[in-house]
Design a protein around this motif. Structure first.
Motif: not given
Length: 373
Positions: A312-319, A332-342, A344-354
């Motif tokens: 969904g929208d809960a990951a960094l999507l790449v080509d 980005s994953a190594a340096t942008d902690e604010a983005q990674m915190k977001a 993490r939370a979005a990923g848990v919510d997305q996983a709960r759908r499955f």
């Protein structure tokens, strides 16, 4: 209701991928009070079956798997109910060959890459899967696909035949992945993955998993970050280039290859990784993405179905074909902690759908529809 479960992966010593699916379906049926008989011509244990396997009612078919698959691909004989005469329905959970039975037959297709992307499945036998698809169209009472992407592949191959019997039922993620790793599991990790931040790559190593591009991307950013790249999983077919790049490449001292690890260790790794890097070129579903998200690990994955269907929208999507795109996401994953915190939370919510519970419930609905129960 008595369900026969035909499976090539149930009697394995380790559970991942198809084996995890077969056990989760069996477990959900048993928990719902549905009688089951797992059956297979394949067992890692021979005649010395462990207690847990005997307790499931597992029935070893007295015939070689290759002979069985080849025979059933040519003639629908002998019927599987010769070995389980009282089953009401047979569900082929993870097989790529037709089933001989006079009972209603349900089949799950996890992917059809052998037919759609044969270059990534060098040791497979396309003719066998072609026979399986044709038999499913002609005879299966229901055709379960684990993603819409797999359903689209199936209908593309069949020209739309069988569409009225196709059911998309997503896989799930175990509740254990949502729980924090224990202190003992974290302490059991090697020092090479506890003393430095790291990216995590998991799965059997084969060309479609795209490890070579991950290594190139890591090389592009390695001089700007302190991270290691940690790998888990056994080599698959034709993994020689990947393994050579790991052991002989310029960053070999910053790559840790742990091989196969337990679920407990994997969960501990997810919990400590800066990101799970999984830009696979081809998947039927993408279960590791859900497991990483459930464990609170930011995910970098492909911008192609079905991984977009899962993430969904809960990951960094790449080509997945663009090394620079993968590298930028890792940076980005190594340096942008604010983005990674977001994430993490979005990923848990997305996983709960499955959930496996929902997967099992919808699978039971298919059986009930067929049997009128």
């Amino acid at each position: 209701m008595h369900i026969g479960l035909l499976t090539d992966t149930f009697a394995r010593e380790t559970r991942f991928g198809l084996s995890r699916y077969s056990h989760e379906i069996h477990g959900s049926l048993s928990a719902a009070g549905v009688r089951t008989t797992p059956m297979s011509a394949v067992s890692a244990y021979g005649d010395e079956e462990p207690d847990w396997l005997r307790a499931t009612g597992f029935r070893r078919l007295p015939i070689d798997r290759k002979l069985l698959a080849g025979t059933w691909s040519l003639v629908p004989w002998p019927p599987i109910e010769r070995w389980a005469p009282d089953v009401d329905l047979v569900h082929a959970l993870d097989t790529d060959y037709p089933l001989a039975t006079n009972k209603p037959w349900v089949i799950t297709f996890h992917d059809l890459g052998v037919l759609t992307h044969p270059a990534w499945f060098g040791k497979a036998r396309p003719w066998l899967l072609k026979r399986c698809v044709a038999a499913a169209v002609d005879r299966a009472a229901a055709i379960i696909c684990v993603s819409q992407a797999t359903a689209d592949e199936f209908l593309g191959i069949t020209g739309g035949r069988g569409a009225e019997r196709v059911r998309v039922i997503h896989e799930g993620v175990g509740e254990e992945f949502f729980l924090p790793a224990t202190a003992a599991d974290i302490a059991a990790l090697p020092a090479t993955v506890t003393d430095t931040p790291f990216f995590l790559f998991t799965g059997s190593i084969s060309p479609r998993k795209n490890l070579l591009r991950v290594l190139e991307a890591f090389a592009e950013v390695a001089d700007r970050i302190p991270h290691r790249l940690v790998m888990t999983g056994a080599p698959g077919w034709d993994a020689s280039p990947e393994m050579a790049a790991v052991s002989q490449g310029p960053l070999r001292d910053r790559i840790v290859n742990l091989g196969y690890v337990s679920d407990a260790a994997l969960k501990a790794l997810y919990g400590r990784a800066s990101a799970f890097v999984y830009p696979s070129l081809y998947e039927g579903f993408g279960l590791p993405v859900l497991e990483a998200m459930a464990a609170g690990c930011p995910v970098i994955t492909s911008n192609q179905a079905p991984l977009t269907e899962v993430a969904g929208d809960a990951a960094l999507l790449v080509d997945p074909t663009n090394v620079r795109d993968i590298a930028q996401a890792m940076l980005s994953a190594a340096t942008d902690e604010a983005q990674m915190k977001a994430l993490r939370a979005a990923g848990v919510d997305q996983a709960r759908r499955f959930s496996w519970a929902e997967c099992g419930r919808r699978t039971r609905e298919v059986y009930a529809e067929i049997l009128g129960a």
